[in-house]
Write an enzyme that holds these catalytic residues in place. Structure first.
Site, PDB file in Angstrom:
ATOM      1  N   GLU A 157      39.285  45.488  48.302  1.00  0.00           N
ATOM      2  CA  GLU A 157      38.087  44.663  48.422  1.00  0.00           C
ATOM      3  C   GLU A 157      37.647  44.451  49.865  1.00  0.00           C
ATOM      4  OE1 GLU A 157      38.779  41.364  45.166  1.00  0.00           O
ATOM      5  OE2 GLU A 157      38.254  40.471  47.078  1.00  0.00           O
TER       6      GLU A 157
ATOM      7  N   CYS B  15      34.759  40.326  55.812  1.00  0.00           N
ATOM      8  CA  CYS B  15      36.120  39.887  55.511  1.00  0.00           C
ATOM      9  C   CYS B  15      36.876  41.140  55.066  1.00  0.00           C
ATOM     10  CB  CYS B  15      36.040  38.847  54.394  1.00  0.00           C
ATOM     11  SG  CYS B  15      37.628  38.247  53.886  1.00  0.00           S
TER      12      CYS B  15
ATOM     13  N   CYS C 118      49.157  41.925  47.662  1.00  0.00           N
ATOM     14  CA  CYS C 118      49.912  41.148  48.645  1.00  0.00           C
ATOM     15  C   CYS C 118      51.249  40.771  48.027  1.00  0.00           C
ATOM     16  CB  CYS C 118      49.146  39.888  49.032  1.00  0.00           C
ATOM     17  SG  CYS C 118      49.933  38.973  50.390  1.00  0.00           S
TER      18      CYS C 118
ATOM     19  N   CYS D  44      51.112  33.382  47.569  1.00  0.00           N
ATOM     20  CA  CYS D  44      50.740  31.979  47.750  1.00  0.00           C
ATOM     21  C   CYS D  44      50.218  31.488  46.397  1.00  0.00           C
ATOM     22  CB  CYS D  44      49.677  31.840  48.836  1.00  0.00           C
ATOM     23  SG  CYS D  44      50.293  32.390  50.447  1.00  0.00           S
TER      24      CYS D  44
ATOM     25  N   CYS E 158      46.448  31.964  45.281  1.00  0.00           N
ATOM     26  CA  CYS E 158      45.723  33.149  45.735  1.00  0.00           C
ATOM     27  C   CYS E 158      45.713  34.245  44.670  1.00  0.00           C
ATOM     28  CB  CYS E 158      46.361  33.667  47.030  1.00  0.00           C
ATOM     29  SG  CYS E 158      45.584  35.163  47.637  1.00  0.00           S
TER      30      CYS E 158
ATOM     31  N   GLY F 260      45.772  40.853  51.203  1.00  0.00           N
ATOM     32  CA  GLY F 260      46.947  41.254  51.975  1.00  0.00           C
ATOM     33  C   GLY F 260      47.267  40.351  53.146  1.00  0.00           C
TER      34      GLY F 260
ATOM     35  N   CYS G 298      39.755  35.491  47.407  1.00  0.00           N
ATOM     36  CA  CYS G 298      40.384  36.770  47.750  1.00  0.00           C
ATOM     37  C   CYS G 298      40.995  37.418  46.516  1.00  0.00           C
ATOM     38  CB  CYS G 298      41.553  36.550  48.698  1.00  0.00           C
ATOM     39  SG  CYS G 298      41.158  35.637  50.113  1.00  0.00           S
TER      40      CYS G 298
HETATM   41  N1  SAH Z   1      47.326  36.667  54.210  1.00  0.00           N
HETATM   42  C1  SAH Z   1      46.379  36.068  55.108  1.00  0.00           C
HETATM   43  C2  SAH Z   1      44.949  36.283  54.666  1.00  0.00           C
HETATM   44  C3  SAH Z   1      44.694  35.641  53.347  1.00  0.00           C
HETATM   45  S1  SAH Z   1      43.064  35.226  52.838  1.00  0.00           S
HETATM   46  C4  SAH Z   1      46.666  34.596  55.232  1.00  0.00           C
HETATM   47  O1  SAH Z   1      47.414  34.067  54.411  1.00  0.00           O
HETATM   48  O2  SAH Z   1      46.165  33.958  56.142  1.00  0.00           O
HETATM   49  C5  SAH Z   1      42.458  34.043  53.952  1.00  0.00           C
HETATM   50  C6  SAH Z   1      42.636  32.585  53.590  1.00  0.00           C
HETATM   51  O3  SAH Z   1      42.130  32.269  52.294  1.00  0.00           O
HETATM   52  C7  SAH Z   1      44.085  32.160  53.611  1.00  0.00           C
HETATM   53  O4  SAH Z   1      44.194  30.953  54.305  1.00  0.00           O
HETATM   54  C8  SAH Z   1      44.385  31.984  52.147  1.00  0.00           C
HETATM   55  O5  SAH Z   1      45.451  31.132  51.933  1.00  0.00           O
HETATM   56  C9  SAH Z   1      43.060  31.450  51.628  1.00  0.00           C
HETATM   57  N2  SAH Z   1      42.875  31.586  50.171  1.00  0.00           N
HETATM   58  C10 SAH Z   1      43.337  32.551  49.358  1.00  0.00           C
HETATM   59  N3  SAH Z   1      42.974  32.326  48.079  1.00  0.00           N
HETATM   60  C11 SAH Z   1      42.263  31.181  48.085  1.00  0.00           C
HETATM   61  C12 SAH Z   1      41.629  30.412  47.073  1.00  0.00           C
HETATM   62  N4  SAH Z   1      41.663  30.777  45.799  1.00  0.00           N
HETATM   63  N5  SAH Z   1      40.975  29.290  47.450  1.00  0.00           N
HETATM   64  C13 SAH Z   1      40.950  28.902  48.741  1.00  0.00           C
HETATM   65  N6  SAH Z   1      41.548  29.565  49.737  1.00  0.00           N
HETATM   66  C14 SAH Z   1      42.204  30.694  49.421  1.00  0.00           C
END
Ligand code: SAH
Length: 481
Positions: A213, A231, A238, A242, A245, A285, A459
């Protein structure tokens, strides 16, 4: 699930409910916590992820000598982690490493980490090459040097997709390059989703049919200038999972190659017919799990696409022994840390990988990063209703940031709901209260406006809709007109 809009307590998620009810105590967590034995080890220097795996590592040796009473699955996973990601377990006792693996806390990269790229072995990519390198390629085929400059222009400015289509280049040279395995390195667009606010999400179909993506986000700045942020993703899927996510839920397939990262930027510029102004490594990722390719892509985006380093942000949840390594490159880009909680206990419930990389160790590495590069860091904080969005959390966060004096900017991301997740988005009032508490404590904030919610804003969401497991695309293409 009970929910009182605007009420003081919103029971929203299993973790949130448990936290609210005080069931998740530090002792529950520390029974599997690795914090006590974590040490900051240096990852050996090298050029690729595989170079980072040392030929002899005490942690690896110890794990190979594991007593057989552990389940063979745990043994297998541990051997795998030891071989491919020894830095994630270095410093742990064998017992705690076994516990961590059994509890699913060590992200184990499945597959080779390279994906099925057998096709690519002989493939060579022009994306990533400097003008001088392209001139060298032209010369190596007995052509004149200026053909390199032409190719540079055609690839990065005109965004030509295949060697065949490099119309200004003599057919003889194109044919010779193709026979020698040269590709530009562009991937077909598998799908495009456009949201009402102009945000465009694309899925690129990679050589091994995996989907990745990228999102183009058009905005107007205060002066009314049109800005375009991309982005970008750094991995297919990944491994870090988390809790909130979507990318983690889809699993991990492989690291992206640097040309596959740059391709995302070129494609968005192509779709918008506009120059990209900002890049955020916040797609699918974890960039620091694919540091080498991310650094190469960063260089190409900066030097060949001419997007300033200060216009780029690398976002990480934190991977042991990588922040210091990144610091050595002294990038002028922003490093954003996905914090999501003001203390280790809460953070490790939301971010499982935090159990192997305690907050103190992460912030220690951030401190080193700041001291080495002179660049302040910024922090991301996904607000999850009833989990980490109370005033006390904001107070504790402010205290933490002042204590470490690394940077005082927090990017607040109200949770974007994803499928199969019980978390909930906080109310506007709760977001504002959080912001207000931080600003009273001299912490600046930006609240991320949710863009493209109708195009699956979070994401990994769009990708998950098209490709869950296996991470391979159906063969049909849906390319927009
Ligand atoms: N792996 C990297 C990039 C991830 S995406 C990182 O963890 O920083 C970028 C941001 O979006 C990260 O802070 C991630 O935790 C957040 N994110 C991912 N899914 C989300 C969601 N469903 N709602 C809000 N923030 C989210």
């Amino acid at each position: 699930m009970a929910m009182t809009r605007g009420g003081p307590v919103r029971v929203v998620a299993s973790v949130g409910a448990a936290v609210a009810a005080g069931r998740f105590t530090s002792s529950t967590v520390s029974s599997v916590s690795l914090g006590g034995v974590y040490t900051v080890g240096e990852r050996p220097q090298g050029n690729s992820t595989s170079d980072w795996v040392p030929s002899y590592d005490p942690a690896v040796a110890r794990l190979y000598a594991l007593p057989q009473r552990h389940s063979s699955r745990a043994q297998q996973r541990l051997n795998y982690a030891a071989k491919r990601q020894p830095w994630l377990i270095r410093g742990m006792t064998t017992e705690s490493a076994v516990e961590a693996v059994e509890a699913g806390e060590i992200p184990v990269l499945k597959g080779t980490g390279e994906g099925d790229l057998s096709q690519q072995v002989t493939r060579k990519y022009l994306i990533g090459k400097t003008q001088e390198e392209l001139e060298g390629i032209a010369l190596s085929f007995g052509e004149q040097k200026y053909r390199g400059k032409q190719m540079h222009q055609l690839i990065y400015k005109n965004k030509i997709r295949t060697v065949k289509e490099l119309a200004q280049i003599p057919k003889q040279l194109r044919d010779a390059m193709e026979s020698a395995g040269w590709n530009i390195g562009r991937s077909p667009i598998h799908h495009v989703a456009t949201s009402k606010d102009g945000t465009v999400k694309i899925l690129l179909r990679l050589d091994d049919s995996r989907l990745v993506e990228a999102v183009g986000i058009p905005v107007k700045d205060k002066e009314g200038n049109a800005k375009l942020t991309v982005c970008v993703s750094s991995q297919v899927g990944c491994a870090l999972k988390c809790a909130f996510c979507a990318t983690g839920k889809g699993g991990f397939a492989r690291n992206l190659k640097s040309h596959e990262i740059v391709d995302q930027v070129l494609t968005i510029e192509d779709i918008f017919r506009q120059r990209v102004t900002n890049i955020v490594f916040m797609g699918m990722g974890e960039p620091l799990m694919n540091l080498e390719a991310v650094l190469n892509a960063h260089r190409t985006i900066n030097k060949e696409l001419l997007i300033g380093q200060r216009m780029m942000t690398i976002s990480t949840v934190g991977v042991p022994n990588t922040i210091r390594r990144l610091a050595a490159h002294k990038l002028q880009s922003t490093l954003a840390i996905s914090l999501h909680a003001p203390n280790q206990d809460l953070r490790s419930q939301i971010v499982p990988s935090a159990k192997g990389y305690p907050l103190d160790a992460l912030l220690e590495d951030c401190k080193y990063y700041f001291e080495t590069t002179g660049r302040r860091l910024s922090f991301e904080y996904t607000l999850l209703a009833g989990v980490n969005d109370q005033r006390e959390h904001a107070e504790e966060l402010a205290t933490l940031l002042h204590q470490w004096d690394l940077g005082r900017h927090v990017n607040i991301i109200p949770y974007n709901p994803i499928a199969d997740s019980e978390f909930e988005r906080p109310t506007k009032a709760r977001v504002l209260a959080f912001v207000e508490t931080l600003s009273k404590r001299r912490v600046t904030t930006s609240v991320r406006v949710t863009r493209g919610l109708d195009a699956n804003a979070a994401c990994g969401q769009l990708r998950n809709e098209f490709q869950k497991t296996p991470l391979q695309a159906p063969m049909e293409l849906s390319v927009p007109a």
